[in-house]
Design an enzyme around this catalytic site. Structure first.
Site, PDB file in Angstrom:
ATOM      1  N   THR A 122       0.826  -1.210   0.000  1.00 59.77           N
ATOM      2  CA  THR A 122       0.000   0.000   0.000  1.00 59.77           C
ATOM      3  C   THR A 122       0.862   1.262   0.000  1.00 59.77           C
ATOM      4  OG1 THR A 122      -1.466   1.295   1.421  1.00 59.77           O
ATOM      5  CG2 THR A 122      -0.119  -0.311   2.541  1.00 59.77           C
ATOM      6  N   TYR A 146      -1.660  -0.611  10.648  1.00 56.77           N
ATOM      7  CA  TYR A 146      -1.993  -1.221   9.356  1.00 56.77           C
ATOM      8  C   TYR A 146      -0.819  -1.074   8.379  1.00 56.77           C
ATOM      9  CZ  TYR A 146      -3.719  -1.372   4.574  1.00 56.77           C
ATOM     10  OH  TYR A 146      -3.843  -1.638   3.234  1.00 56.77           O
TER      11      TYR A 146
HETATM   12  N1  LIG Z   1      -8.735  -0.958  -1.245  1.00 54.22           N
HETATM   13  C1  LIG Z   1      -7.635  -0.195  -1.313  1.00 54.22           C
HETATM   14  O1  LIG Z   1      -7.698   0.986  -1.712  1.00 54.22           O
HETATM   15  C2  LIG Z   1      -6.286  -0.766  -0.936  1.00 54.22           C
HETATM   16  C3  LIG Z   1      -5.164   0.074  -1.034  1.00 54.22           C
HETATM   17  C4  LIG Z   1      -3.912  -0.463  -0.702  1.00 54.22           C
HETATM   18  C5  LIG Z   1      -3.785  -1.784  -0.309  1.00 54.22           C
HETATM   19  N2  LIG Z   1      -4.904  -2.570  -0.193  1.00 54.22           N
HETATM   20  C6  LIG Z   1      -4.724  -3.973   0.230  1.00 54.22           C
HETATM   21  O2  LIG Z   1      -5.296  -4.796  -0.760  1.00 54.22           O
HETATM   22  C7  LIG Z   1      -5.810  -5.996  -0.188  1.00 54.22           C
HETATM   23  C8  LIG Z   1      -7.254  -6.183  -0.589  1.00 54.22           C
HETATM   24  O3  LIG Z   1      -8.000  -5.048  -0.178  1.00 54.22           O
HETATM   25  P1  LIG Z   1      -9.572  -4.962  -0.421  1.00 54.22           P
HETATM   26  O4  LIG Z   1      -9.904  -3.515  -0.470  1.00 54.22           O
HETATM   27  O5  LIG Z   1      -9.939  -5.852  -1.551  1.00 54.22           O
HETATM   28  O6  LIG Z   1     -10.103  -5.556   0.966  1.00 54.22           O
HETATM   29  P2  LIG Z   1     -11.281  -6.601   1.265  1.00 54.22           P
HETATM   30  O7  LIG Z   1     -11.565  -6.471   2.722  1.00 54.22           O
HETATM   31  O8  LIG Z   1     -12.399  -6.409   0.305  1.00 54.22           O
HETATM   32  O9  LIG Z   1     -10.584  -8.007   0.970  1.00 54.22           O
HETATM   33  C9  LIG Z   1      -9.782  -8.689   1.898  1.00 54.22           C
HETATM   34  C10 LIG Z   1     -10.160 -10.162   1.842  1.00 54.22           C
HETATM   35  O10 LIG Z   1      -9.287 -10.902   2.712  1.00 54.22           O
HETATM   36  C11 LIG Z   1     -10.063 -11.838   3.481  1.00 54.22           C
HETATM   37  N3  LIG Z   1      -9.298 -12.119   4.701  1.00 54.22           N
HETATM   38  C12 LIG Z   1      -8.928 -11.241   5.666  1.00 54.22           C
HETATM   39  N4  LIG Z   1      -8.223 -11.877   6.617  1.00 54.22           N
HETATM   40  C13 LIG Z   1      -8.136 -13.185   6.251  1.00 54.22           C
HETATM   41  C14 LIG Z   1      -7.541 -14.332   6.828  1.00 54.22           C
HETATM   42  N5  LIG Z   1      -6.895 -14.270   8.000  1.00 54.22           N
HETATM   43  N6  LIG Z   1      -7.629 -15.516   6.173  1.00 54.22           N
HETATM   44  C15 LIG Z   1      -8.294 -15.592   4.995  1.00 54.22           C
HETATM   45  N7  LIG Z   1      -8.900 -14.539   4.407  1.00 54.22           N
HETATM   46  C16 LIG Z   1      -8.823 -13.351   5.032  1.00 54.22           C
HETATM   47  C17 LIG Z   1     -11.402 -11.130   3.678  1.00 54.22           C
HETATM   48  O11 LIG Z   1     -12.470 -12.011   3.994  1.00 54.22           O
HETATM   49  C18 LIG Z   1     -11.587 -10.431   2.332  1.00 54.22           C
HETATM   50  O12 LIG Z   1     -12.243 -11.262   1.404  1.00 54.22           O
HETATM   51  C19 LIG Z   1      -5.598  -5.858   1.327  1.00 54.22           C
HETATM   52  O13 LIG Z   1      -4.419  -6.534   1.660  1.00 54.22           O
HETATM   53  C20 LIG Z   1      -5.448  -4.353   1.510  1.00 54.22           C
HETATM   54  O14 LIG Z   1      -4.668  -4.072   2.647  1.00 54.22           O
HETATM   55  C21 LIG Z   1      -6.146  -2.085  -0.495  1.00 54.22           C
END
Ligand SMILES: NC(=O)c1ccc[n+]([C@@H]2O[C@H](COP(=O)([O-])OP(=O)(O)OC[C@H]3O[C@@H](n4cnc5c(N)ncnc54)[C@H](O)[C@@H]3O)[C@@H](O)[C@H]2O)c1
Length: 333
Positions: A122, A146
């Site tokens: 991120t 985070y």
């Molecule tokens: N959305 C953004 O703008 C953004 C920006 C930078 C980084 N990220 C990173 O991208 C990734 C995805 O983000 P997102 O927005 O799709 O989030 P999201 O919450 O929609 O997806 C995360 C998924 O991981 C699963 N999960 C969480 N902990 C788990 C575990 N211990 N075991 C198995 N499954 C687990 C959840 O059920 C969910 O389906 C994350 O790592 C987030 O930190 C997101």
């Protein structure tokens, strides 16, 4: 058969927002996406392009069995908790799930000899870097648990690369946004904190108004500027990273953003233009640690991964997000 030739890629967090878009992109490139998710924030109905294994990344035996039984050649790792405020209030939950969970995943991967990983990092690793166009060499100094978990995992992956020949791309996304044009998947969370979905929730009557945190920044209109990148462009970059790993590249850290920033007020104006309705909003005080400007320098990803964010113009982002929101959260008004 296309480029992936039916090879299995494990997608942890594949039932979430970005992970589900990557499963679709993998499937379109000829791979079999095997979604591994505990559904803590994800949705079983987003898993449409391959099998769903319901499990936690901290469960090493289950991960090992899944990697073996599907003959997984590479892993895309999205599974994480990602609410900044919650990470400050309950850091144990974040270090446990994100950091300990990732070490468990790496252990399982090493045990079966699968040494190719694409990791969701991120722009938050740069902390409060208040500058336009941040390159990867900029000092990483996360300012909340985070961001710290993501930076610690990047450090671990760098050490695993040197010690074990473990290849990994750490992709540092800025603000993921938009939705797949199919309308099948998009952004959907119980606790929504992101600007564009919250603005749409305000338009639809699901929340009374959008809060704008600070209108006295040193930016042209006083509101904070961020780099918005379409989730479909992120998904293409992930598939490219998998291909590079399978060709034998060792990876590294890469920014995924457009290099252009938009202010909160510019986002709201575009939403009003696309939807024909002004977003009800209220100005609140600044949040601690929110920089005025956070914009990626994406040059390295362009050169190495051929990253071209062709869907990341603001109009496409807002139109696809609005189409998804109307479908997923019909208006209350
Ligand atoms: N959305 C953004 O703008 C953004 C920006 C930078 C980084 N990220 C990173 O991208 C990734 C995805 O983000 P997102 O927005 O799709 O989030 P999201 O919450 O929609 O997806 C995360 C998924 O991981 C699963 N999960 C969480 N902990 C788990 C575990 N211990 N075991 C198995 N499954 C687990 C959840 O059920 C969910 O389906 C994350 O790592 C987030 O930190 C997101």
């Amino acid at each position: 058969m296309e480029s992936g030739e039916g090879q299995s890629v494990l997608v942890t967090g594949g039932a979430g927002y970005i992970g589900s878009h990557c499963c679709k992109a993998l499937s379109e490139a000829g791979y079999r996406p095997v979604c591994y998710d505990n559904l803590s924030t994800g949705h079983a109905e987003f898993v449409k392009w391959g099998p769903l294994v319901r499990g936690d990344i901290q469960d090493v035996p289950k991960l090992t069995e899944t990697l073996k039984s599907y003959k997984v050649v590479a892993v895309m790792h999205f599974a994480a908790l990602s609410l900044v405020g919650e990470s400050v209030a309950d850091p144990q939950k974040y270090y446990q799930n994100n950091l300990v969970g990732t070490l468990a995943l790496l252990q399982a991967m090493r045990s079966v000899g699968c040494l190719n990983l694409v990791f969701s990092s991120t722009g938050a690793v740069y902390g409060a870097a208040d500058r336009k166009s941040i390159p990867e060499e900029f000092t990483c100094s996360p300012i909340n648990p985070y961001g710290a978990t993501k930076w610690m995992i990047e450090r671990a992956l760098s050490d695993y690369r040197s010690a074990y020949g473990f290849a990994s791309f750490c992709l540092r996304y800025f603000n993921a946004s938009g939705a797949d044009p199919s309308g099948l998947i998009g952004e959907m969370r119980d606790q929504e904190t992101h600007l564009i979905p919250r603005a749409m929730m305000a338009l639809q009557g699901h929340i009374p108004q959008l809060e704008i945190y600070g209108d006295d920044y040193a930016t042209p209109d006083g509101t904070a500027i961020r780099d918005y990148v379409h989730v479909v462009d992120l998904a293409s970059a992930h598939v490219r990273a998998i291909e590079k790993l399978l060709e034998g590249q060792v990876g590294g850290s890469f920014n995924l953003g457009t290099g252009s920033g938009f202010s909160v007020k510019e986002i709201l104006s575009t939403i009003a233009l696309v939807t024909g309705k002004p977003v009800p909003h209220a100005i609140k005080g600044r949040r601690v640690g929110d920089p005025a400007v956070l914009v990626a320098d994406p040059s390295k990803a362009k050169t190495t991964l051929g990253f071209e964010p062709t869907n990341s113009d603001l109009d496409t982002i807002i139109k696809t997000a609005w189409a998804w929101h109307q479908r997923a959260h019909p208006a209350k008004l």
